[in-house]
Design a protein around this motif. Structure first.
Motif, mmCIF file in Angstrom:
data_model
loop_
_atom_site.group_PDB
_atom_site.id
_atom_site.type_symbol
_atom_site.label_atom_id
_atom_site.label_comp_id
_atom_site.label_asym_id
_atom_site.label_seq_id
_atom_site.Cartn_x
_atom_site.Cartn_y
_atom_site.Cartn_z
ATOM 1 N N LEU A 60 0.828 -1.211 0.000
ATOM 2 C CA LEU A 60 0.000 0.000 0.000
ATOM 3 C C LEU A 60 0.859 1.255 0.000
ATOM 4 O O LEU A 60 0.555 2.236 -0.689
ATOM 5 C CB LEU A 60 -0.945 -0.001 1.206
ATOM 6 C CG LEU A 60 -2.052 -1.045 1.175
ATOM 7 C CD1 LEU A 60 -2.748 -1.130 2.539
ATOM 8 C CD2 LEU A 60 -3.052 -0.741 0.074
ATOM 9 N N GLN A 65 -0.858 4.527 -1.658
ATOM 10 C CA GLN A 65 -2.254 4.492 -1.232
ATOM 11 C C GLN A 65 -2.445 4.689 0.269
ATOM 12 O O GLN A 65 -3.495 5.169 0.696
ATOM 13 C CB GLN A 65 -2.896 3.163 -1.646
ATOM 14 C CG GLN A 65 -2.928 2.964 -3.137
ATOM 15 C CD GLN A 65 -3.428 1.585 -3.515
ATOM 16 O OE1 GLN A 65 -3.286 0.616 -2.760
ATOM 17 N NE2 GLN A 65 -4.011 1.483 -4.696
ATOM 18 N N ALA A 66 -1.457 4.276 1.061
ATOM 19 C CA ALA A 66 -1.611 4.356 2.518
ATOM 20 C C ALA A 66 -0.246 4.317 3.196
ATOM 21 O O ALA A 66 0.705 3.745 2.670
ATOM 22 C CB ALA A 66 -2.478 3.204 3.035
ATOM 23 N N HIS A 86 -4.544 7.106 5.019
ATOM 24 C CA HIS A 86 -5.030 6.159 4.024
ATOM 25 C C HIS A 86 -5.916 6.907 3.027
ATOM 26 O O HIS A 86 -6.171 8.097 3.195
ATOM 27 C CB HIS A 86 -5.754 4.967 4.669
ATOM 28 C CG HIS A 86 -6.943 5.355 5.475
ATOM 29 N ND1 HIS A 86 -6.864 5.642 6.814
ATOM 30 C CD2 HIS A 86 -8.236 5.506 5.144
ATOM 31 C CE1 HIS A 86 -8.058 5.940 7.274
ATOM 32 N NE2 HIS A 86 -8.917 5.879 6.271
ATOM 33 N N ASP A 87 -6.352 6.206 2.014
ATOM 34 C CA ASP A 87 -7.115 6.836 0.933
ATOM 35 C C ASP A 87 -6.356 8.057 0.416
ATOM 36 O O ASP A 87 -6.915 9.144 0.232
ATOM 37 C CB ASP A 87 -8.531 7.200 1.404
ATOM 38 C CG ASP A 87 -9.450 7.555 0.241
ATOM 39 O OD1 ASP A 87 -9.182 7.101 -0.895
ATOM 40 O OD2 ASP A 87 -10.422 8.304 0.445
ATOM 41 N N ILE A 88 -5.061 7.859 0.176
ATOM 42 C CA ILE A 88 -4.188 8.960 -0.244
ATOM 43 C C ILE A 88 -4.417 9.283 -1.717
ATOM 44 O O ILE A 88 -4.407 8.400 -2.566
ATOM 45 C CB ILE A 88 -2.704 8.607 -0.005
ATOM 46 C CG1 ILE A 88 -2.428 8.417 1.495
ATOM 47 C CG2 ILE A 88 -1.791 9.680 -0.597
ATOM 48 C CD1 ILE A 88 -1.045 7.879 1.824
ATOM 49 N N HIS A 89 -4.596 10.560 -1.966
ATOM 50 C CA HIS A 89 -4.643 11.104 -3.327
ATOM 51 C C HIS A 89 -3.447 12.054 -3.408
ATOM 52 O O HIS A 89 -3.498 13.163 -2.860
ATOM 53 C CB HIS A 89 -5.957 11.839 -3.588
ATOM 54 C CG HIS A 89 -7.154 10.945 -3.503
ATOM 55 N ND1 HIS A 89 -7.798 10.473 -4.610
ATOM 56 C CD2 HIS A 89 -7.795 10.416 -2.432
ATOM 57 C CE1 HIS A 89 -8.809 9.701 -4.240
ATOM 58 N NE2 HIS A 89 -8.813 9.641 -2.915
ATOM 59 N N ARG A 93 -5.132 14.996 -1.048
ATOM 60 C CA ARG A 93 -5.733 14.742 0.261
ATOM 61 C C ARG A 93 -5.502 13.302 0.705
ATOM 62 O O ARG A 93 -5.098 12.455 -0.081
ATOM 63 C CB ARG A 93 -7.228 15.027 0.234
ATOM 64 C CG ARG A 93 -8.020 14.093 -0.648
ATOM 65 C CD ARG A 93 -9.521 14.384 -0.555
ATOM 66 N NE ARG A 93 -10.273 13.571 -1.488
ATOM 67 C CZ ARG A 93 -10.633 12.310 -1.280
ATOM 68 N NH1 ARG A 93 -10.300 11.701 -0.153
ATOM 69 N NH2 ARG A 93 -11.321 11.635 -2.181
ATOM 70 N N ALA A 94 -5.793 13.065 1.994
ATOM 71 C CA ALA A 94 -5.741 11.727 2.588
ATOM 72 C C ALA A 94 -6.622 11.739 3.818
ATOM 73 O O ALA A 94 -7.064 12.800 4.287
ATOM 74 C CB ALA A 94 -4.308 11.352 2.963
ATOM 75 N N GLU A 95 -6.871 10.553 4.359
ATOM 76 C CA GLU A 95 -7.641 10.441 5.591
ATOM 77 C C GLU A 95 -6.725 9.997 6.721
ATOM 78 O O GLU A 95 -5.953 9.050 6.577
ATOM 79 C CB GLU A 95 -8.804 9.462 5.429
ATOM 80 C CG GLU A 95 -9.689 9.435 6.660
ATOM 81 C CD GLU A 95 -11.025 8.749 6.448
ATOM 82 O OE1 GLU A 95 -11.631 8.357 7.469
ATOM 83 O OE2 GLU A 95 -11.459 8.603 5.296
ATOM 84 N N ASP A 131 -8.689 14.523 5.985
ATOM 85 C CA ASP A 131 -10.016 14.202 6.488
ATOM 86 C C ASP A 131 -9.878 13.215 7.633
ATOM 87 O O ASP A 131 -8.865 12.529 7.761
ATOM 88 C CB ASP A 131 -10.867 13.566 5.385
ATOM 89 C CG ASP A 131 -11.118 14.508 4.231
ATOM 90 O OD1 ASP A 131 -11.599 15.627 4.489
ATOM 91 O OD2 ASP A 131 -10.828 14.139 3.076
ATOM 92 N N CYS A 171 -17.836 13.683 10.334
ATOM 93 C CA CYS A 171 -16.800 13.901 9.326
ATOM 94 C C CYS A 171 -16.055 15.183 9.681
ATOM 95 O O CYS A 171 -16.681 16.213 9.957
ATOM 96 C CB CYS A 171 -17.424 14.046 7.944
ATOM 97 S SG CYS A 171 -18.420 12.638 7.454
#
Length: 181
Positions: A60, A65-66, A86-89, A93-95, A131, A171
């Motif tokens: 990942l 990606q993470a 995670h959920d990396i763009h 952005r990422a979470e 996020d 959120c």
């Protein structure tokens, strides 16, 4: 993305998980009081799940990606939790996510680790936004996010799942531009 980062703070070292961490992660994740505060973590935690989870980290990370890092006491190296993006763009952005094992909670370690990961995400990764989601009943995590500067952006009814039951989540978001003025 290269090698996993090694991040030192005043009290902590954030570093890649290793095979040696599997037994402790398995033990920590088997605690209902911990897992019941996390979204989408299985309970009971299946035997072998910690090894499987840790084995996914290098792929990942390599794919961008993470990033999962173990939270360790800087003096002793004692593993006590996880902080992650995670959920990396990439470049966008990422979470943020985190957990701290029960014996180490309420000592400021999650906040210290989360702030270090914010600096890494906004600095080294050049992210514009982070996020986070949190179960609406998880008051300590809500307080941590707000203390770190996150803003509550809404609530999603029955969006999360904790111990197999749908739960409401809040959120949160934080933009780098807000931090840097």
């Amino acid at each position: 993305m290269g090698d996993f980062p090694l991040i030192n703070t005043q009290n902590l070292t954030l570093s890649a998980f290793t095979a040696a961490d599997v037994p402790l992660v398995q033990t920590f994740a088997s605690e209902h009081a911990l897992i019941s505060m996390l979204d989408n973590a299985p309970y009971p935690y299946p035997e072998g799940a910690a090894a499987e989870w840790i084995s996914t980290h290098p792929g990942l990370f390599a794919a961008g990606q993470a990033l999962y890092l173990g939270i360790r006491l800087r003096q002793s190296g004692q593993l006590m939790g996880c902080v992650e993006l995670h959920d990396i763009h990439q470049g966008h952005r990422a979470e943020l996510g985190y957990w701290i094992a029960l014996p180490f909670q309420r000592q400021g370690y999650a906040f210290e680790a989360a702030c270090a990961m914010l600096r890494y995400g906004f600095g080294e990764m050049d992210l514009q936004r982070l996020d986070a989601t949190v179960l609406t009943r998880n008051a300590p995590s809500i307080a941590l996010l707000e203390k770190a500067g996150f803003v509550r952006e809404g609530m999603r009814p029955l969006w999360g799942v904790s111990c197999g039951k749908p739960e409401d989540i809040f959120c949160y978001g934080l933009c780098r531009a807000i931090l840097t003025g």
